[in-house]
Structure formats: structure tokens, C-alpha cells
Design an enzyme around this catalytic site. Structure first.
Site, mmCIF file in Angstrom:
data_model
loop_
_atom_site.group_PDB
_atom_site.id
_atom_site.type_symbol
_atom_site.label_atom_id
_atom_site.label_comp_id
_atom_site.label_asym_id
_atom_site.label_seq_id
_atom_site.Cartn_x
_atom_site.Cartn_y
_atom_site.Cartn_z
ATOM 1 N N LYS A 178 6.104 -3.513 -6.770
ATOM 2 C CA LYS A 178 5.767 -2.901 -5.486
ATOM 3 C C LYS A 178 7.012 -2.190 -4.986
ATOM 4 C CE LYS A 178 2.239 -3.025 -2.504
ATOM 5 N NZ LYS A 178 0.789 -3.091 -2.759
ATOM 6 N N GLY B 289 -14.948 -5.119 9.322
ATOM 7 C CA GLY B 289 -14.170 -3.938 8.940
ATOM 8 C C GLY B 289 -14.984 -2.986 8.085
ATOM 9 N N GLY C 97 -14.043 0.114 6.976
ATOM 10 C CA GLY C 97 -13.155 1.206 6.550
ATOM 11 C C GLY C 97 -13.568 1.717 5.187
ATOM 12 N N ASN C 98 -12.584 2.215 4.450
ATOM 13 C CA ASN C 98 -12.878 2.820 3.144
ATOM 14 C C ASN C 98 -13.622 1.863 2.230
ATOM 15 O OD1 ASN C 98 -11.645 5.304 3.681
ATOM 16 N ND2 ASN C 98 -9.643 4.377 3.374
ATOM 17 N N VAL C 99 -13.185 0.615 2.182
ATOM 18 C CA VAL C 99 -13.830 -0.346 1.284
ATOM 19 C C VAL C 99 -15.076 -0.940 1.945
ATOM 20 C CG1 VAL C 99 -13.549 -2.450 -0.061
ATOM 21 C CG2 VAL C 99 -11.608 -0.926 0.240
ATOM 22 N N TYR D 142 -17.174 0.023 4.206
ATOM 23 C CA TYR D 142 -18.396 0.826 4.326
ATOM 24 C C TYR D 142 -19.083 0.998 2.967
ATOM 25 C CZ TYR D 142 -21.739 3.612 6.811
ATOM 26 O OH TYR D 142 -22.919 4.036 7.399
HETATM 27 P P1 NAD Z 1 -9.164 0.785 6.119
HETATM 28 O O1 NAD Z 1 -7.949 0.921 6.956
HETATM 29 O O2 NAD Z 1 -9.863 2.011 5.612
HETATM 30 O O3 NAD Z 1 -10.266 -0.056 6.904
HETATM 31 C C1 NAD Z 1 -10.019 -1.184 7.687
HETATM 32 C C2 NAD Z 1 -11.061 -1.195 8.797
HETATM 33 O O4 NAD Z 1 -10.940 -2.424 9.501
HETATM 34 C C3 NAD Z 1 -10.885 -0.066 9.821
HETATM 35 O O5 NAD Z 1 -12.109 0.616 10.001
HETATM 36 C C4 NAD Z 1 -10.436 -0.813 11.084
HETATM 37 O O6 NAD Z 1 -10.885 -0.191 12.277
HETATM 38 C C5 NAD Z 1 -11.095 -2.156 10.885
HETATM 39 N N1 NAD Z 1 -10.490 -3.251 11.654
HETATM 40 C C6 NAD Z 1 -9.173 -3.466 11.929
HETATM 41 N N2 NAD Z 1 -9.037 -4.585 12.668
HETATM 42 C C7 NAD Z 1 -10.293 -5.100 12.820
HETATM 43 C C8 NAD Z 1 -10.814 -6.249 13.473
HETATM 44 N N3 NAD Z 1 -10.024 -7.117 14.120
HETATM 45 N N4 NAD Z 1 -12.149 -6.470 13.435
HETATM 46 C C9 NAD Z 1 -12.972 -5.607 12.781
HETATM 47 N N5 NAD Z 1 -12.531 -4.486 12.190
HETATM 48 C C10 NAD Z 1 -11.211 -4.231 12.188
HETATM 49 O O7 NAD Z 1 -8.757 -0.164 4.907
HETATM 50 P P2 NAD Z 1 -9.488 -0.320 3.497
HETATM 51 O O8 NAD Z 1 -8.836 0.578 2.510
HETATM 52 O O9 NAD Z 1 -10.963 -0.291 3.687
HETATM 53 O O10 NAD Z 1 -9.040 -1.802 3.110
HETATM 54 C C11 NAD Z 1 -9.616 -2.922 3.759
HETATM 55 C C12 NAD Z 1 -8.905 -4.189 3.304
HETATM 56 O O11 NAD Z 1 -9.024 -4.314 1.895
HETATM 57 C C13 NAD Z 1 -7.407 -4.227 3.599
HETATM 58 O O12 NAD Z 1 -7.036 -5.553 3.877
HETATM 59 C C14 NAD Z 1 -6.780 -3.789 2.276
HETATM 60 O O13 NAD Z 1 -5.474 -4.305 2.118
HETATM 61 C C15 NAD Z 1 -7.739 -4.409 1.293
HETATM 62 N N6 NAD Z 1 -7.774 -3.716 -0.010
HETATM 63 C C16 NAD Z 1 -8.091 -2.395 -0.085
HETATM 64 C C17 NAD Z 1 -8.117 -1.761 -1.320
HETATM 65 C C18 NAD Z 1 -8.521 -0.314 -1.449
HETATM 66 O O14 NAD Z 1 -8.829 0.132 -2.568
HETATM 67 N N7 NAD Z 1 -8.559 0.446 -0.371
HETATM 68 C C19 NAD Z 1 -7.834 -2.500 -2.487
HETATM 69 C C20 NAD Z 1 -7.516 -3.854 -2.379
HETATM 70 C C21 NAD Z 1 -7.496 -4.447 -1.126
#
Ligand code: NAD
Length: 348
Positions: free
Chosen positions: A80, A182, A184-186, A188
Site C-alpha cells: 500500500k 451505503g 455508493g459505487n459498490v 448501489y
Molecule cells: P463510496 O464512497 O462510493 O460509497 C459510500 C457510500 O456510503 C456513500 O454514498 C456515502 O454517502 C455513504 N455513507 C457514508 N456514511 C454513511 C452512513 N453513516 N450511513 C449510511 N451511508 C453512509 O464507496 P464505495 O467505493 O462504494 O465503497 C464502499 C465501502 O466498500 C468502503 O468501505 C470501501 O472501503 C469498501 N470497498 C470498496 C471497494 C471498491 O471497489 N470500491 C473494494 C473493496 C472495499
């Protein structure tokens, strides 16, 4: 400021401090373990309160990548990097080129990718100086967008179904209530997959627009962010933040399964034991959220997306092995997952 005596130091092979006076780059690259292959892990840019915080973070996160890649059966180790700075005000193309030179100097033992605070553009700037970069979309494969999130969501979906199979004897999601924290990207993407499989969704996000969209498009029920963890549901999918399974939330959980994308969902290891005692089946986060790193690996290898998806489907077998061993030995699933990972990457 300590490295070797930091609580997150765990026999890391190499920790490099990179500085570039012209661009102001201050970065730390940590290579935790390369027994299974070159270390791969994201580059985080964050305005750390102290250098000690940055060191702790990079040590902790690089170790986590070793476990994640080993569990995903990738020929990769864990690494990392962190850039000390504010991604909103301190980013320049030159800064990332300097970061690229720092990565190049590690000689391929560390492969950098996107993470919190860094973007595809930043990776392109890094790629001007080094080939040791993953998750770059050069446009040569139209099925690849460069976004790992749908792949992460697919892996979570596979792991979640395996948890349902383990609890219910079959993996039919029809009519099951899944609470997704949540969107977000994942989150949804995961909701779409769950909806298509017939699950009923209960959702919460700080962003009201995305919640409205889930209600409209996927027939989800919306609850407040304070309610989502304790809502009446069969499955809880934490897809927002770490540390959500803690002394407070554990008392009010009603779901019988926890399976989501967020990293470090358990505030501490003892919460895994508490879930076991309450009969709640926990699909370890880093095992089921590895789809993104699988895609970064296959993209770098120039292999088709169909290969990525096939590999991700292997998360089912790994998750099942963990559940079986955990049940046989009456141990928390997270503990068993760590042990299996260590069997794979530790020197024999
Ligand atoms: P993201 O930032 O796109 O989405 C996170 C969502 O959570 C946002 O819409 C935000 O508004 C919401 N949120 C924040 N605080 C909240 C709360 N208290 N209650 C409800 N909603 C809340 O992130 P992502 O890329 O979707 O990743 C989500 C999680 O998965 C993170 O913890 C990330 O570390 C983990 N992750 C992501 C990936 C990836 O490929 N993107 C891979 C492994 C792990």
C-alpha cells in the site's frame, strides 16, 4: 514516530519514505509480504494529522492486502502507499509523476492502484513514470471501464449468497430482506444484483438523492442512517464505513447474516466472537470484497472480463470453506479466514 514498534508493524519486508522537493511529494510505500507475488495495493492521499498516523495507516493497510490477495487466490502479495496531503487542494500532475518515480524505484515489488483520495487521472500520471500500476483503462478493451466497484459488488453478492446457503440450506434470495448501509459505487451495484435476485431492499445513505433513486428504481424501502443497522432484516450488508459492528450496534442487530463490502466492519476481533455467540453468521469483509483487486489483476494481465468474473465466483468456495471450518471448531469466521490466509502466504 516509530515504524518497527508501531502496533501495525507485522514483519513488513520494506517501508520506503519518498520525498520530492520540487513537487512537495511526501509519501510512504509499504511492502508487507511478497511470498505469493509482487505486492499490490492502492495509493491513498489523505491529510494525516501526523506522520505517525500515516505510518500506522500504510502498515495496517498493506498487511490487509496480503490477506485479501491470498484469500482471493491471486499470485500477489500485499502493499500500500500513502501520500501525505489534501487531495482537494494539493494534487498536481507533477506530484503523481514524482510518485510514479518512487514506485518505479521499488523495482516491481510494489504495484500501485487507485484508492481513497486518488483517481484514474492520478494513475495515468503515475503511469508516465512506471509500468507498475494497476487499474488503468487504456480503452483497448471496451468491456472494461476501469472502475473496480461493479466487480467488488459481484464478489460481495457471491459471498452473501453463500452465507444464505450455509444458513438456509439453499441460496434463494427471493423474498429475503436485505438491509444495505451505503449506496455508493459498490452498494448501489449490490442493490441491483440483489433486486434482480428477488430480494427486498431496505436502504440508508447520507445522500438523499441516491436513496430516492433506490426507492424509485429498485422498490427499496428507505430508513434513516441511524436505523439501518438495527432494522428488521435477514441480512445486513454494510457498504459504507468500517467499525460499524461494535459494542453498541451488536446489541440491536436483528439480521442473522452480515455480508457487505465495507473494509474492517468489526471494530475489533472480539466483536467476531460476540457475533458467533449471538448466532450471527459473518462473511469476512476482505474475503468477499476482493472482486475489485481481482479485476485490477486481470486487467493488468490483459485477460478478458469473463475471466475476472469466473475468478470472482471462486469466492463462493472460499467463503464456504471458512464457514465450515468455523462451525466445526466453533470459532469466529474472521479468525478462521485469517488463519487460512496465513497458511497460504506464510513461509513454510
Ligand atoms: P463510496 O464512497 O462510493 O460509497 C459510500 C457510500 O456510503 C456513500 O454514498 C456515502 O454517502 C455513504 N455513507 C457514508 N456514511 C454513511 C452512513 N453513516 N450511513 C449510511 N451511508 C453512509 O464507496 P464505495 O467505493 O462504494 O465503497 C464502499 C465501502 O466498500 C468502503 O468501505 C470501501 O472501503 C469498501 N470497498 C470498496 C471497494 C471498491 O471497489 N470500491 C473494494 C473493496 C472495499
Amino acid at each position: 514516530m516509530n515504524v518497527f514498534s508501531d502496533p501495525a508493524f507485522d514483519n513488513h519486508e520494506q517501508v520506503v519514505f519518498a520525498h520530492d522537493a520540487r513537487t512537495g511529494l511526501k509519501a510512504i510505500i509499504a511492502v508487507h509480504n511478497t511470498r505469493l507475488g509482487p505486492s499490490l495495493g492502492g495509493c491513498r492521499m489523505w491529510p494525516y494529522a501526523s506522520e505517525a498516523d500515516a505510518i500506522h495507516d500504510v502498515l495496517r493497510l498493506s498487511r490487509g492486502m496480503t490477506y485479501k490477495s491470498a484469500m482471493a487466490r491471486l499470485p500477489l502479495g500485499g502493499g500500500k502507499s500513502v501520500i501525505l496531503g489534501d487531495p482537494r487542494s494539493q494534487k498536481t500532475p507533477e506530484l503523481f509523476r514524482a510518485m510514479g518515480r518512487a514506485v518505479e524505484q521499488i523495482g516491481g515489488r510494489y504495484i500501485v492502484a487507485e484508492d481513497v483520495g486518488t483517481s484514474p487521472d492520478d494513475m495515468h500520471n503515475i503511469a508516465r513514470q512506471t509500468s507498475h500500476v494497476g487499474g488503468i483503462n487504456d480503452g483497448s478493451d471496451p468491456t472494461r471501464t476501469g472502475d473496480p466497484s461493479p466487480f467488488t459488488a459481484y464478489g460481495v453478492f457471491i459471498g452473501l449468497k453463500e452465507a444464505v446457503r450455509f444458513k438456509n440450506g439453499h441460496d434463494d434470495l427471493g423474498g429475503l430482506r436485505v438491509a444495505v448501509q451505503g449506496l455508493g459505487n459498490v452498494g448501489y451495484h449490490l442493490c441491483r444484483l440483489l433486486h434482480d435476485a428477488g430480494a427486498r431492499l431496505v436502504v440508508a445513505d447520507l445522500n438523499a438523492n441516491i436513496v430516492d433513486r433506490a426507492v424509485r428504481e429498485l422498490g427499496a424501502s428507505a430508513v434513516s442512517v441511524d436505523e439501518i443497522l438495527s432494522v428488521d432484516a435477514d441480512i445486513l450488508a454494510p457498504c459504507a464505513l468500517g467499525g460499524v459492528i461494535n459494542d453498541r450496534s451488536i446489541k440491536t442487530l436483528r439480521a442473522r447474516i452480515i455480508a457487505g463490502a465495507a473494509n474492517n466492519q468489526l471494530e475489533s476481533d472480539r466483536h467476531g466472537q460476540m457475533l458467533l455467540e449471538r448466532g450471527i453468521l459473518y462473511a469476512p469483509d476482505y474475503v468477499i470484497n476482493a472482486g475489485g483487486v481481482v479485476e485490477v489483476y486481470y486487467g493488468r494481465e490483459g485477460k478478458p472480463v469473463s475471466d475476472t468474473n469466473k475468478h470472482i465466483e471462486g469466492i463462493a468456495d472460499t467463503t464456504r470453506e471458512i464457514f465450515k471450518r468455523a462451525a466445526a471448531e466453533n470459532l469466529p469466521t474472521g479468525f478462521v479466514a485469517d488463519r487460512i490466509a496465513e497458511e497460504r502466504f506464510a513461509p513454510r
